[in-house]
Design an enzyme around this catalytic site. Structure first.
Site, PDB file in Angstrom:
ATOM      1  N   ASP A  48       0.888  -1.121  -0.071  1.00 33.56           N
ATOM      2  CA  ASP A  48       0.304   0.067  -0.078  1.00 33.56           C
ATOM      3  C   ASP A  48       1.047   1.316   0.013  1.00 33.56           C
ATOM      4  OD1 ASP A  48      -1.746   2.195   0.540  1.00 33.56           O
ATOM      5  OD2 ASP A  48      -2.821   1.008   2.039  1.00 33.56           O
ATOM      6  N   TYR A 108      17.517  -4.241   3.631  1.00 36.32           N
ATOM      7  CA  TYR A 108      18.471  -5.545   3.543  1.00 36.32           C
ATOM      8  C   TYR A 108      18.137  -6.302   1.995  1.00 36.32           C
ATOM      9  CZ  TYR A 108      18.556  -4.816   8.463  1.00 36.32           C
ATOM     10  OH  TYR A 108      18.946  -4.082   9.472  1.00 36.32           O
ATOM     11  N   THR A 110      19.961  -9.577  -0.730  1.00 30.50           N
ATOM     12  CA  THR A 110      20.450 -10.829  -0.808  1.00 30.50           C
ATOM     13  C   THR A 110      21.321 -11.338  -1.587  1.00 30.50           C
ATOM     14  OG1 THR A 110      19.100 -12.904  -1.515  1.00 30.50           O
ATOM     15  CG2 THR A 110      18.403 -11.091  -2.661  1.00 30.50           C
ATOM     16  N   TYR A 134      12.270 -13.668  -7.198  1.00 33.27           N
ATOM     17  CA  TYR A 134      12.720 -12.927  -5.908  1.00 33.27           C
ATOM     18  C   TYR A 134      13.918 -12.308  -6.006  1.00 33.27           C
ATOM     19  CZ  TYR A 134      14.558 -12.915  -1.184  1.00 33.27           C
ATOM     20  OH  TYR A 134      15.292 -12.222   0.011  1.00 33.27           O
ATOM     21  N   TRP A 159      21.221 -16.698   3.557  1.00 31.47           N
ATOM     22  CA  TRP A 159      20.961 -18.176   4.700  1.00 31.47           C
ATOM     23  C   TRP A 159      20.571 -17.830   6.101  1.00 31.47           C
ATOM     24  CZ3 TRP A 159      24.320 -22.826   3.089  1.00 31.47           C
ATOM     25  CH2 TRP A 159      24.413 -22.718   1.763  1.00 31.47           C
TER      26      TRP A 159
HETATM   27  N1  LIG Z   1      15.707 -15.347   5.075  1.00 37.05           N
HETATM   28  C1  LIG Z   1      16.714 -15.553   4.331  1.00 37.05           C
HETATM   29  O1  LIG Z   1      17.308 -16.464   4.216  1.00 37.05           O
HETATM   30  C2  LIG Z   1      17.135 -14.141   3.782  1.00 37.05           C
HETATM   31  C3  LIG Z   1      18.481 -14.282   2.684  1.00 37.05           C
HETATM   32  C4  LIG Z   1      18.970 -13.049   2.132  1.00 37.05           C
HETATM   33  C5  LIG Z   1      18.289 -11.952   2.394  1.00 37.05           C
HETATM   34  N2  LIG Z   1      17.043 -11.770   3.292  1.00 37.05           N
HETATM   35  C6  LIG Z   1      16.724 -10.680   3.355  1.00 37.05           C
HETATM   36  O2  LIG Z   1      16.739 -10.158   4.793  1.00 37.05           O
HETATM   37  C7  LIG Z   1      15.403  -9.463   5.066  1.00 37.05           C
HETATM   38  C8  LIG Z   1      14.824  -9.908   6.348  1.00 37.05           C
HETATM   39  O3  LIG Z   1      14.351 -11.319   6.049  1.00 37.05           O
HETATM   40  P1  LIG Z   1      13.828 -12.412   6.987  1.00 37.05           P
HETATM   41  O4  LIG Z   1      14.541 -13.535   6.881  1.00 37.05           O
HETATM   42  O5  LIG Z   1      13.689 -11.772   8.382  1.00 37.05           O
HETATM   43  O6  LIG Z   1      12.260 -12.373   6.498  1.00 37.05           O
HETATM   44  P2  LIG Z   1      10.785 -13.120   7.214  1.00 37.05           P
HETATM   45  O7  LIG Z   1      11.206 -13.527   8.383  1.00 37.05           O
HETATM   46  O8  LIG Z   1      10.219 -13.812   6.032  1.00 37.05           O
HETATM   47  O9  LIG Z   1      10.177 -11.513   7.528  1.00 37.05           O
HETATM   48  C9  LIG Z   1       9.791 -10.834   6.597  1.00 37.05           C
HETATM   49  C10 LIG Z   1       8.819  -9.949   7.183  1.00 37.05           C
HETATM   50  O10 LIG Z   1       8.243  -9.058   5.968  1.00 37.05           O
HETATM   51  C11 LIG Z   1       6.794  -9.017   6.222  1.00 37.05           C
HETATM   52  N3  LIG Z   1       5.865  -8.828   5.194  1.00 37.05           N
HETATM   53  C12 LIG Z   1       5.790  -9.737   3.941  1.00 37.05           C
HETATM   54  N4  LIG Z   1       5.146  -8.849   3.087  1.00 37.05           N
HETATM   55  C13 LIG Z   1       4.906  -7.670   3.529  1.00 37.05           C
HETATM   56  C14 LIG Z   1       4.357  -6.513   3.279  1.00 37.05           C
HETATM   57  N5  LIG Z   1       3.513  -6.607   1.709  1.00 37.05           N
HETATM   58  N6  LIG Z   1       4.106  -5.527   3.860  1.00 37.05           N
HETATM   59  C15 LIG Z   1       4.554  -5.513   5.057  1.00 37.05           C
HETATM   60  N7  LIG Z   1       5.365  -6.653   5.567  1.00 37.05           N
HETATM   61  C16 LIG Z   1       5.385  -7.735   4.894  1.00 37.05           C
HETATM   62  C17 LIG Z   1       6.548 -10.346   6.734  1.00 37.05           C
HETATM   63  O11 LIG Z   1       5.231 -10.245   7.600  1.00 37.05           O
HETATM   64  P3  LIG Z   1       4.112 -11.594   7.578  1.00 37.05           P
HETATM   65  O12 LIG Z   1       4.690 -12.251   8.812  1.00 37.05           O
HETATM   66  O13 LIG Z   1       2.669 -10.552   7.643  1.00 37.05           O
HETATM   67  O14 LIG Z   1       4.063 -12.185   6.318  1.00 37.05           O
HETATM   68  C18 LIG Z   1       7.687 -10.626   7.779  1.00 37.05           C
HETATM   69  O15 LIG Z   1       7.255 -10.197   8.940  1.00 37.05           O
HETATM   70  C19 LIG Z   1      14.549  -9.476   3.782  1.00 37.05           C
HETATM   71  O16 LIG Z   1      15.007  -8.196   3.092  1.00 37.05           O
HETATM   72  C20 LIG Z   1      14.990 -10.601   3.104  1.00 37.05           C
HETATM   73  O17 LIG Z   1      14.751 -10.334   1.670  1.00 37.05           O
HETATM   74  C21 LIG Z   1      16.514 -12.950   3.815  1.00 37.05           C
END
Ligand SMILES: NC(=O)c1ccc[n+]([C@@H]2O[C@H](COP(=O)([O-])OP(=O)(O)OC[C@H]3O[C@@H](n4cnc5c(N)ncnc54)[C@H](OP(=O)(O)O)[C@@H]3O)[C@@H](O)[C@H]2O)c1
Length: 304
Positions: A48, A108, A110, A134, A159
């Site tokens: 939004d 953040y 990736t 993605y 990761w």
């Molecule tokens: N996880 C990995 O392995 C990884 C690797 C490399 C980089 N990253 C990056 O690191 C950052 C943090 O990742 P994470 O692992 O903490 O991810 P995560 O645990 O999946 O958390 C993502 C958060 O974003 C929220 N979200 C999703 N769609 C949304 C929207 N439309 N509006 C507002 N909030 C929304 C989710 O809320 P809901 O619970 O409501 O869905 C959740 O709280 C991200 O930028 C990700 O791309 C992650």
């Protein structure tokens, strides 16, 4: 100092809420308007864009820390437009509003912005070539934030895991209780990184920049992972060893190495996505721990 934290209920967002607390007043937001534990907070959906812009305009924070993202890597192949809206276009809104009201932005990204063909750790200035929807959406977000000209930090990480949320550590522990044999991909190499390390490092960097001008050369893009590397099979094997040693699982399942070809997924992952973190460590005088140390600590928390 006011910090607007977007995505406070994600893995990294949850840890940031704690780690940033000593630095300033945190305005935490989630998509639902609820924090873990059911406590009320502000509501923010990155899809939004008008509401996102209005939130930044009214909050006028010193920092916007964006831990929210569309992170369903395989689902993104079927809904690339939605992934792009949340991971890409929202960064135009955040960057433009930040520039207007004088906020700085932490975002953040990736390892999936790279194609995985390297044999040495990827540096920040290496060519990007994402293999998945993605990865393309996250790269679009990086570009949008840079083009907004807001003072920003982009931390590319990889990761990510922790004691809560959906992640490889928790999946392996669940499967270890259910199965006698786990098959895990051994030909994708990367660095398991605790969500807490990302949050604590972010806090240190924000603190280091507290008196910096917006044109300080230390703003920019950094790689932020633990040190060292492994493959998913190596990561799984270490999880099982530690979990068994600490009594978290009663029985050790066999952990069998397979190839990516034997475990096809909708999104293609890079084969080699180790990130070179030397720029972050030297710029801010940090020493990032080895991934095995981070894992041992996270397992200790699960045990507690
Ligand atoms: N996880 C990995 O392995 C990884 C690797 C490399 C980089 N990253 C990056 O690191 C950052 C943090 O990742 P994470 O692992 O903490 O991810 P995560 O645990 O999946 O958390 C993502 C958060 O974003 C929220 N979200 C999703 N769609 C949304 C929207 N439309 N509006 C507002 N909030 C929304 C989710 O809320 P809901 O619970 O409501 O869905 C959740 O709280 C991200 O930028 C990700 O791309 C992650």
């Amino acid at each position: 100092m006011t910090i607007l934290l977007l995505g406070a209920d994600g893995q990294v967002g949850f840890e940031l809420h704690r780690a940033l607390a000593p630095i300033g007043r945190i305005v935490a937001t989630t998509r639902t308007g609820l924090l873990p534990g059911g406590i009320d907070c502000a509501r923010c959906d990155l899809g939004d864009h008008a509401a996102l812009d209005a939130l930044i305009e009214t909050t006028r924070p010193n920092w916007i820390v964006n831990a929210a993202a569309y992170t369903a890597v395989d689902h993104a192949e079927a809904e690339p437009d939605l992934a792009h809206r949340i991971n890409g276009d929202a960064l135009t809104v955040i960057g433009t509003a930040a520039k207007r009201v004088g906020s700085r932005v932490v975002h953040y990204s990736t390892d999936y912005v790279f194609n995985g063909t390297a044999t040495l750790p990827w540096r920040e200035d290496a060519s990007t070539a994402p293999l998945s929807a993605y990865g393309r959406s996250k790269l679009a977000g990086e570009t949008a934030l840079r083009e907004s000209a807001a003072a920003h930090l982009i931390f590319r990480t990889a990761w990510v895991y922790g004691p809560r949320g959906t992640n490889f550590l928790r999946t392996m522990l669940r499967l270890a209780r259910e199965r006698e044999r786990l098959t895990v991909v051994a030909d994708q190499i990367g660095t398991p990184t605790p969500a807490r390390l990302i949050a604590q490092t972010t806090a240190l960097v924000l603190y280091a920049l507290r008196n910096a001008a917006n044109d300080d050369a230390r703003f920019g893009t950094y790689h932020l992972t633990a040190n060292g590397h492994t493959n998913w099979h190596g990561f799984a094997s270490r999880i099982i060893e530690l979990a068994h040693g600490s009594g978290l699982i009663e029985r050790k399942p066999e952990v069998v190495a397979i190839t990516t070809a034997e475990f096809p997924t909708k999104a293609v992952r890079p084969a080699y996505s180790v990130l070179d973190t030397s720029k972050l460590q030297s710029t801010f005088g940090l020493a990032l721990p080895d991934w095995t140390e981070g894992l041992a600590r996270a397992m200790g928390e699960l045990n507690a």
